[in-house]
Write a protein that holds these residues in place. Structure first.
Motif, mmCIF file in Angstrom:
data_model
loop_
_atom_site.group_PDB
_atom_site.id
_atom_site.type_symbol
_atom_site.label_atom_id
_atom_site.label_comp_id
_atom_site.label_asym_id
_atom_site.label_seq_id
_atom_site.Cartn_x
_atom_site.Cartn_y
_atom_site.Cartn_z
ATOM 1 N N GLU A 1 14.257 -6.321 -32.641
ATOM 2 C CA GLU A 1 13.757 -5.787 -33.904
ATOM 3 C C GLU A 1 14.522 -4.520 -34.271
ATOM 4 O O GLU A 1 14.814 -3.685 -33.401
ATOM 5 C CB GLU A 1 12.264 -5.464 -33.796
ATOM 6 C CG GLU A 1 11.613 -5.061 -35.108
ATOM 7 C CD GLU A 1 10.122 -4.822 -34.967
ATOM 8 O OE1 GLU A 1 9.426 -4.741 -36.001
ATOM 9 O OE2 GLU A 1 9.637 -4.717 -33.821
ATOM 10 N N ASP A 2 14.868 -4.400 -35.560
ATOM 11 C CA ASP A 2 15.516 -3.189 -36.091
ATOM 12 C C ASP A 2 16.763 -2.807 -35.303
ATOM 13 O O ASP A 2 16.995 -1.625 -34.983
ATOM 14 C CB ASP A 2 14.535 -2.011 -36.096
ATOM 15 C CG ASP A 2 13.348 -2.250 -37.015
ATOM 16 O OD1 ASP A 2 13.510 -2.986 -37.998
ATOM 17 O OD2 ASP A 2 12.254 -1.724 -36.713
ATOM 18 N N GLY A 3 17.571 -3.797 -34.975
ATOM 19 C CA GLY A 3 18.832 -3.520 -34.299
ATOM 20 C C GLY A 3 18.720 -3.196 -32.827
ATOM 21 O O GLY A 3 19.680 -2.711 -32.213
ATOM 22 N N VAL A 4 17.548 -3.441 -32.233
ATOM 23 C CA VAL A 4 17.309 -3.116 -30.825
ATOM 24 C C VAL A 4 16.974 -4.385 -30.043
ATOM 25 O O VAL A 4 16.158 -5.199 -30.487
ATOM 26 C CB VAL A 4 16.154 -2.102 -30.675
ATOM 27 C CG1 VAL A 4 15.897 -1.797 -29.200
ATOM 28 C CG2 VAL A 4 16.458 -0.833 -31.444
ATOM 29 N N TYR A 5 17.615 -4.539 -28.882
ATOM 30 C CA TYR A 5 17.278 -5.628 -27.964
ATOM 31 C C TYR A 5 16.501 -5.028 -26.794
ATOM 32 O O TYR A 5 16.920 -4.033 -26.190
ATOM 33 C CB TYR A 5 18.543 -6.308 -27.441
ATOM 34 C CG TYR A 5 18.268 -7.335 -26.354
ATOM 35 C CD1 TYR A 5 17.870 -8.623 -26.679
ATOM 36 C CD2 TYR A 5 18.400 -6.997 -25.005
ATOM 37 C CE1 TYR A 5 17.611 -9.568 -25.686
ATOM 38 C CE2 TYR A 5 18.146 -7.937 -24.006
ATOM 39 C CZ TYR A 5 17.744 -9.209 -24.356
ATOM 40 O OH TYR A 5 17.489 -10.136 -23.374
ATOM 41 N N GLN A 6 15.369 -5.634 -26.483
ATOM 42 C CA GLN A 6 14.534 -5.150 -25.383
ATOM 43 C C GLN A 6 14.158 -6.312 -24.487
ATOM 44 O O GLN A 6 13.897 -7.418 -24.959
ATOM 45 C CB GLN A 6 13.265 -4.494 -25.934
ATOM 46 C CG GLN A 6 12.273 -4.058 -24.858
ATOM 47 C CD GLN A 6 11.010 -3.470 -25.453
ATOM 48 O OE1 GLN A 6 11.047 -2.421 -26.081
ATOM 49 N NE2 GLN A 6 9.884 -4.159 -25.262
ATOM 50 N N ARG A 7 14.121 -6.070 -23.179
ATOM 51 C CA ARG A 7 13.629 -7.091 -22.270
ATOM 52 C C ARG A 7 13.099 -6.459 -20.988
ATOM 53 O O ARG A 7 13.486 -5.348 -20.611
ATOM 54 C CB ARG A 7 14.693 -8.141 -21.951
ATOM 55 C CG ARG A 7 15.743 -7.773 -20.924
ATOM 56 C CD ARG A 7 16.403 -9.041 -20.360
ATOM 57 N NE ARG A 7 15.493 -9.778 -19.505
ATOM 58 C CZ ARG A 7 15.388 -11.106 -19.468
ATOM 59 N NH1 ARG A 7 16.115 -11.852 -20.257
ATOM 60 N NH2 ARG A 7 14.550 -11.703 -18.641
ATOM 61 N N SER A 8 12.205 -7.196 -20.344
ATOM 62 C CA SER A 8 11.683 -6.794 -19.043
ATOM 63 C C SER A 8 12.629 -7.309 -17.963
ATOM 64 O O SER A 8 13.391 -8.253 -18.185
ATOM 65 C CB SER A 8 10.283 -7.360 -18.830
ATOM 66 O OG SER A 8 10.311 -8.780 -18.907
ATOM 67 N N PHE A 9 12.570 -6.708 -16.780
ATOM 68 C CA PHE A 9 13.454 -7.146 -15.694
ATOM 69 C C PHE A 9 12.849 -6.764 -14.357
ATOM 70 O O PHE A 9 11.946 -5.934 -14.261
ATOM 71 C CB PHE A 9 14.846 -6.522 -15.839
ATOM 72 C CG PHE A 9 14.875 -5.038 -15.586
ATOM 73 C CD1 PHE A 9 15.072 -4.528 -14.302
ATOM 74 C CD2 PHE A 9 14.695 -4.130 -16.625
ATOM 75 C CE1 PHE A 9 15.096 -3.163 -14.066
ATOM 76 C CE2 PHE A 9 14.710 -2.764 -16.396
ATOM 77 C CZ PHE A 9 14.918 -2.275 -15.111
ATOM 78 N N GLU A 10 13.394 -7.390 -13.325
ATOM 79 C CA GLU A 10 13.075 -7.014 -11.949
ATOM 80 C C GLU A 10 14.353 -7.110 -11.137
ATOM 81 O O GLU A 10 14.996 -8.158 -11.089
ATOM 82 C CB GLU A 10 11.993 -7.925 -11.352
ATOM 83 C CG GLU A 10 11.596 -7.506 -9.937
ATOM 84 C CD GLU A 10 10.410 -8.296 -9.394
ATOM 85 O OE1 GLU A 10 9.554 -7.701 -8.715
ATOM 86 O OE2 GLU A 10 10.356 -9.512 -9.668
ATOM 87 N N LEU A 11 14.742 -6.001 -10.522
ATOM 88 C CA LEU A 11 15.922 -5.942 -9.669
ATOM 89 C C LEU A 11 15.571 -5.176 -8.409
ATOM 90 O O LEU A 11 14.998 -4.076 -8.481
ATOM 91 C CB LEU A 11 17.084 -5.232 -10.379
ATOM 92 C CG LEU A 11 17.902 -6.026 -11.397
ATOM 93 C CD1 LEU A 11 18.948 -5.119 -12.028
ATOM 94 C CD2 LEU A 11 18.566 -7.233 -10.760
ATOM 95 N N ASP A 12 15.920 -5.750 -7.270
ATOM 96 C CA ASP A 12 15.645 -5.072 -5.997
ATOM 97 C C ASP A 12 14.195 -4.607 -5.886
ATOM 98 O O ASP A 12 13.917 -3.468 -5.494
ATOM 99 C CB ASP A 12 16.582 -3.871 -5.821
ATOM 100 C CG ASP A 12 18.017 -4.293 -5.594
ATOM 101 O OD1 ASP A 12 18.229 -5.368 -5.027
ATOM 102 O OD2 ASP A 12 18.916 -3.547 -6.002
ATOM 103 N N ARG A 13 13.289 -5.466 -6.321
ATOM 104 C CA ARG A 13 11.850 -5.239 -6.216
ATOM 105 C C ARG A 13 11.344 -4.207 -7.217
ATOM 106 O O ARG A 13 10.147 -3.918 -7.265
ATOM 107 C CB ARG A 13 11.448 -4.816 -4.792
ATOM 108 C CG ARG A 13 11.882 -5.770 -3.703
ATOM 109 C CD ARG A 13 11.516 -5.255 -2.335
ATOM 110 N NE ARG A 13 12.017 -3.913 -2.080
ATOM 111 C CZ ARG A 13 13.273 -3.650 -1.740
ATOM 112 N NH1 ARG A 13 14.149 -4.636 -1.622
ATOM 113 N NH2 ARG A 13 13.650 -2.413 -1.518
#
Length: 488
Positions: free
Chosen positions: A229-241
């Protein structure tokens, strides 16, 4: 890798941004190496030598320039390397936080350790371990200058499990300790914030059509996992716990993406996060070389003129994108995204960030081991295909590090319910293979056909033969031509 010294000389004297990250200039009289766009006074040609990578220059004993910051240079296209085995080895090394022994790496590649060392010496002029150490130390320098993380956190975030080892490698490379670099500060000042909220910048060689990238990812965004939205990409993640949320914005004047990471529990593996995002947004693509080939086709040329800066949207996680491709067989993008959202809601993991906002994580193969996928809106045969793919992934029969497009397609289509379209699409997105081409795709056949008749897969393959080795980018342009109203 062999460099043309005449081209390098002209590029550095002109400070040509198109060559930023493609080579580095080492000055024998100062012992420092720079990017070709360094604003400092250009040294005499007789006093310089050229290296293909920053790691190679550092390994040769040169120190990174503190003015142009070689640690911030955009990467070189992985597909530009001569040896596909070296490509595959580098991808394995960059996709895991901890270093692997040469023997273990060679075993995974199906070759001898002696041959692997010879390939690295021939193509990179370095040992595999030296590549790993110098790339991680260069990234650590960046974190020291640009983030508020402690030195111990930076060591971990860069892939070092031992602070003593990190200090030793760093001092050998920079001829100063991490503490000395931190005390020296940065040109722009250390970024404000806390270790739980860090900013990274991802540089690229222009052009980059950010709205086009977001339009592609936005139509496929998973509720709870991704948001555009509004030129922004957002996402959740999990790395190394460690779980967290990242937000990516575009700074076109600086030719970079700015990434804000908020992580629960401490500093995550920022090196791996950096590598995943570069692949997701295809930031190391050679746009000039790609456009030079695709412009030969009039339809593709028109699309390139309308939207320069084409990039191939990749994958944050290869398994996630592959599973979604199987879900999307023979249905629309919107329908596939809806079903994938149901899958996340049922099998994924929910968590709440520091602001109280709830997010979801896409389920792992282990979480889906006993899933039956009933009630998601899938046919029984499609659910069976998903179970087969999950099982094959867990058992190692699906290898996301396959060395060639043909080998990958042969491996995946051997599973029941998966055809060539799915294999090619997964190769495009999950593996970032630039020559993948789903010739039977309805949109591609419509774009190449006439007003009243679609093209055939055979005709599509014949026409795309002239686009090699960039057929995946050609497929993207064909999909865009349908939206823009352009036809053959």
């Amino acid at each position: 890798m062999t460099l043309d010294t005449a081209i390098c000389a002209r590029a550095r004297q002109a400070r040509d941004r198109r060559f930023d990250g493609r080579f580095f200039t080492a000055v024998k009289t100062t012992g420092i190496f720079c990017r070709p766009i360094c604003p400092a006074r250009a040294p005499l040609e007789r006093n310089v030598t050229y290296f293909a990578t920053a790691a190679e220059a550092a390994d040769a004993g040169f120190r990174p320039c503190l003015r142009c910051r070689p640690d911030c240079a955009p990467g070189s296209p992985a597909w530009g390397l001569v040896s596909t085995t070296v490509q595959r080895a580098l991808r394995l090394m960059r996709s895991e936080r901890e270093p692997q022994s040469v023997e273990r790496l060679a075993e995974r590649l199906g070759i001898s350790s002696r041959y692997l060392r010879r390939l690295f010496a021939e193509h990179l002029g370095m040992r595999p371990l030296a590549v790993w150490q110098t790339e991680r130390a260069l990234f650590a320098f960046r974190l020291l200058r640009d983030t508020p993380l402690t030195i111990a956190e930076i060591a971990y975030a860069s892939g070092f499990n031992s602070l003593r080892r990190f200090n030793g490698v760093f001092k050998q490379l920079y001829q100063r300790t991490p503490s000395e670099v931190r005390r020296a500060g940065s040109v722009d000042g250390v970024a404000k914030g806390t270790p739980a909220r860090v900013q990274l910048s991802l540089e690229y060689r222009p052009p980059l059509h950010w709205p086009q990238m977001l339009a592609f990812l936005g139509t496929r965004a998973l509720a709870g996992v991704e948001h555009v939205e509004d030129g922004v990409y957002q996402r959740s993640f999990e790395l190394d716990r460690f779980r967290g949320v990242l937000r990516v914005t575009h700074e076109p004047k600086q030719h970079r993406l700015l990434v804000e990471i908020s992580s629960q529990g401490g500093a995550t593996s920022l090196y791996l996060l950096n590598q995943r995002l570069r692949r997701l947004f295809d930031l190391d693509a050679d746009s000039g070389a790609i456009a030079a080939v695709l412009r030969r086709d009039p339809l593709l040329a028109r699309q390139l003129e309308m939207a320069p800066g084409l990039r191939l949207p990749g994958a944050w996680d290869p398994f996630e994108t592959a599973l979604r491709a199987i879900l999307g067989q023979q249905i629309s993008v919107a329908a596939a995204t809806t079903i994938a959202g149901r899958l996340v809601a049922r099998y994924g993991t929910a968590f709440v960030d520091e602001t109280g906002t709830e997010h979801s994580l896409f389920p792992t193969p282990e979480q889906l081991a006993q899933a039956d996928f009933a009630g998601l809106g899938l046919t029984r045969s499609r659910a069976k295909t998903l179970r087969g793919f999950v099982a094959a992934t867990r058992e190692g029969r699906i290898d996301f590090t396959q060395p060639s497009l043909d080998a990958w397609c042969k491996q995946v289509t051997a599973l029941p319910g998966i055809g060539d379209w799915t294999a090619q699409y997964i190769a495009m997105r999950s593996l970032s293979m630039p020559d993948a081409f789903p010739a039977s795709d309805l949109g591609i056949l419509q774009a190449l056909g006439s007003t009243n008749e679609k093209a055939t897969p055979k005709a599509a393959l014949a026409r795309a033969e002239h686009w090699r080795p960039w057929r995946a980018y050609g497929a993207l342009l064909l999909w865009q031509s349908l939206k823009s109203g352009e036809r053959r």
